[in-house]
Design a protein around this motif. Structure first.
Motif, PDB file in Angstrom:
ATOM      1  N   ALA A  97     -15.001   9.904  35.672  1.00 33.30           N
ATOM      2  CA  ALA A  97     -13.821  10.739  35.941  1.00 33.30           C
ATOM      3  C   ALA A  97     -12.729   9.921  36.629  1.00 33.30           C
ATOM      4  CB  ALA A  97     -14.217  11.930  36.809  1.00 33.30           C
ATOM      5  N   HIS A  98     -13.135   9.022  37.535  1.00 27.32           N
ATOM      6  CA  HIS A  98     -12.153   8.189  38.236  1.00 27.32           C
ATOM      7  C   HIS A  98     -11.497   7.201  37.291  1.00 27.32           C
ATOM      8  CE1 HIS A  98     -10.646   5.065  41.065  1.00 27.32           C
ATOM      9  NE2 HIS A  98     -10.356   6.126  41.791  1.00 27.32           N
ATOM     10  N   ARG A  99     -12.260   6.648  36.363  1.00 20.54           N
ATOM     11  CA  ARG A  99     -11.698   5.732  35.377  1.00 20.54           C
ATOM     12  C   ARG A  99     -10.689   6.462  34.483  1.00 20.54           C
ATOM     13  NH1 ARG A  99     -16.882   3.483  35.989  1.00 20.54           N
ATOM     14  NH2 ARG A  99     -17.840   4.935  34.519  1.00 20.54           N
ATOM     15  N   GLN A 100     -11.046   7.690  34.095  1.00 27.30           N
ATOM     16  CA  GLN A 100     -10.123   8.488  33.295  1.00 27.30           C
ATOM     17  C   GLN A 100      -8.868   8.830  34.098  1.00 27.30           C
ATOM     18  OE1 GLN A 100     -10.187   9.291  30.112  1.00 27.30           O
ATOM     19  NE2 GLN A 100     -12.183   8.372  29.711  1.00 27.30           N
ATOM     20  N   TYR A 101      -9.063   9.152  35.354  1.00 24.18           N
ATOM     21  CA  TYR A 101      -7.945   9.468  36.250  1.00 24.18           C
ATOM     22  C   TYR A 101      -6.948   8.308  36.290  1.00 24.18           C
ATOM     23  CZ  TYR A 101      -5.675   9.405  40.866  1.00 24.18           C
ATOM     24  OH  TYR A 101      -4.776   9.282  41.890  1.00 24.18           O
ATOM     25  N   LEU A 102      -7.446   7.104  36.510  1.00 21.89           N
ATOM     26  CA  LEU A 102      -6.574   5.936  36.588  1.00 21.89           C
ATOM     27  C   LEU A 102      -5.881   5.672  35.248  1.00 21.89           C
ATOM     28  CD1 LEU A 102      -8.684   3.397  38.689  1.00 21.89           C
ATOM     29  CD2 LEU A 102      -6.619   4.627  39.402  1.00 21.89           C
ATOM     30  N   TYR A 103      -6.651   5.816  34.179  1.00 24.70           N
ATOM     31  CA  TYR A 103      -6.077   5.533  32.866  1.00 24.70           C
ATOM     32  C   TYR A 103      -4.904   6.452  32.557  1.00 24.70           C
ATOM     33  CZ  TYR A 103      -5.437   5.017  27.887  1.00 24.70           C
ATOM     34  OH  TYR A 103      -4.872   4.811  26.665  1.00 24.70           O
ATOM     35  N   TRP A 104      -5.095   7.765  32.683  1.00 22.85           N
ATOM     36  CA  TRP A 104      -4.047   8.714  32.325  1.00 22.85           C
ATOM     37  C   TRP A 104      -2.902   8.702  33.323  1.00 22.85           C
ATOM     38  CZ3 TRP A 104      -4.129  10.161  27.538  1.00 22.85           C
ATOM     39  CH2 TRP A 104      -5.346  10.247  26.852  1.00 22.85           C
ATOM     40  N   LEU A 105      -3.184   8.362  34.573  1.00 23.67           N
ATOM     41  CA  LEU A 105      -2.133   8.249  35.565  1.00 23.67           C
ATOM     42  C   LEU A 105      -1.115   7.195  35.137  1.00 23.67           C
ATOM     43  CD1 LEU A 105      -1.532   9.376  38.541  1.00 23.67           C
ATOM     44  CD2 LEU A 105      -2.433   7.185  39.316  1.00 23.67           C
ATOM     45  N   HIS A 106      -1.604   6.101  34.549  1.00 23.32           N
ATOM     46  CA  HIS A 106      -0.717   5.023  34.106  1.00 23.32           C
ATOM     47  C   HIS A 106      -0.232   5.209  32.669  1.00 23.32           C
ATOM     48  CE1 HIS A 106      -1.211   2.542  37.693  1.00 23.32           C
ATOM     49  NE2 HIS A 106      -2.482   2.913  37.691  1.00 23.32           N
ATOM     50  N   PHE A 107      -1.025   5.850  31.845  1.00 23.13           N
ATOM     51  CA  PHE A 107      -0.658   6.081  30.449  1.00 23.13           C
ATOM     52  C   PHE A 107       0.630   6.896  30.344  1.00 23.13           C
ATOM     53  CE2 PHE A 107      -0.710   8.789  26.690  1.00 23.13           C
ATOM     54  CZ  PHE A 107      -1.077   7.937  25.661  1.00 23.13           C
ATOM     55  N   SER A 108       0.804   7.852  31.229  1.00 18.04           N
ATOM     56  CA  SER A 108       1.939   8.762  31.172  1.00 18.04           C
ATOM     57  C   SER A 108       3.275   8.037  31.058  1.00 18.04           C
ATOM     58  CB  SER A 108       1.944   9.668  32.408  1.00 18.04           C
ATOM     59  OG  SER A 108       3.125  10.440  32.479  1.00 18.04           O
ATOM     60  N   GLU A 109       3.538   7.144  31.990  1.00 19.53           N
ATOM     61  CA  GLU A 109       4.819   6.438  31.998  1.00 19.53           C
ATOM     62  C   GLU A 109       4.743   5.076  31.326  1.00 19.53           C
ATOM     63  OE1 GLU A 109       7.742   7.575  32.993  1.00 19.53           O
ATOM     64  OE2 GLU A 109       6.956   9.509  33.672  1.00 19.53           O
ATOM     65  N   GLY A 110       3.561   4.513  31.248  1.00 14.61           N
ATOM     66  CA  GLY A 110       3.431   3.184  30.659  1.00 14.61           C
ATOM     67  C   GLY A 110       3.393   3.177  29.145  1.00 14.61           C
ATOM     68  N   THR A 111       2.853   4.253  28.539  1.00 20.18           N
ATOM     69  CA  THR A 111       2.681   4.291  27.081  1.00 20.18           C
ATOM     70  C   THR A 111       3.411   5.457  26.429  1.00 20.18           C
ATOM     71  OG1 THR A 111       0.514   3.216  27.230  1.00 20.18           O
ATOM     72  CG2 THR A 111       0.961   4.472  25.228  1.00 20.18           C
TER      73      THR A 111
END
Length: 222
Positions: free
Chosen positions: A90-104
């Motif tokens: 869940a923490h890995r997913q949290y970090l991924y989507w937190l950055h995906f939003s503005e980064g991708t």
């Protein structure tokens, strides 16, 4: 007390939602976009050199950038609520989507918006077909496929997850809310991405989200 330097119709709306979810007292200082340029007023540069929103001040601390603000709020006021347990999936997913939003995701949506505005903008008659041709080539060859790929990916993820980091709302959901709201507000058909549209409706129905809307004022994407 936290002060949210809030620009109308901007990413700072999700910061208000985060604060409502966490139950943290805050004050809203409002700023209005320039009616001609749609840009933030110069007065925001008194808070942060870039003069953009969102920005928060917490005593002597100033934090800019949505993701950094979400992380700061979660770590300072609600780690258990907003950050899944370290080293967990869940923490890995949290970090991924937190950055995906503005980064991708957001850069591609912004490119689409810019190109659409360019074509609609008044220009000499002979130039307009050329501009349309260039935009069409970029949209069909690059921006369009990237947006579709991103949305397909998100749709697939949401089929198996109530929230982006699993079964509990986290800061990743706050961060992902703005680009998805922006997209849904312009694409209302539920046939292509029903999971995304259902997700947006799900978080917009939360009491905390509705309270944030009342605090923030006009917000065209809700």
């Amino acid at each position: 007390m936290i002060v949210v330097h809030h620009l109308n119709n901007s990413r700072s709306q999700r910061v208000l939602w985060a604060l409502e979810e966490l139950g943290v007292p805050y004050e809203v200082k409002r700023y209005e976009r320039d009616l001609k340029t749609n840009l933030a007023p110069a007065s925001l540069k008194n808070i942060h050199p870039l003069g953009k929103s969102p920005v928060i001040t917490d005593g002597k601390i100033t934090v800019a950038e949505s993701g950094a603000i979400i992380e700061y709020l979660a770590q300072t006021y609600g780690q258990k609520d907003f950050i899944p347990e370290a080293q967990s999936e869940a923490h890995r997913q949290y970090l991924y989507w937190l950055h995906f939003s503005e980064g991708t995701l957001m850069p591609q949506l912004l490119l689409k918006l810019i190109f659409e505005k360019i074509v609609k903008h008044a220009m000499p008659f002979l130039i307009k077909p050329i501009a349309k041709g260039i935009m069409k080539k970029i949209m069909t060859g690059y921006v369009g496929p990237n947006i579709k790929g991103n949305l397909d990916f998100i749709e697939s993820h949401l089929k198996n997850n109530e929230w982006f980091a699993g079964h509990q709302l986290s800061g990743a959901d706050i961060q992902m809310s703005f680009p998805l709201e922006a997209w849904v507000s312009r694409n209302t058909s539920e046939n292509n991405y029903p999971e995304i549209i259902a997700y947006v409706k799900r978080f917009q129905a939360r009491d905390s989200y509705q309270r944030a809307l009342k605090s923030g004022g006009t917000y065209d994407y809700a």
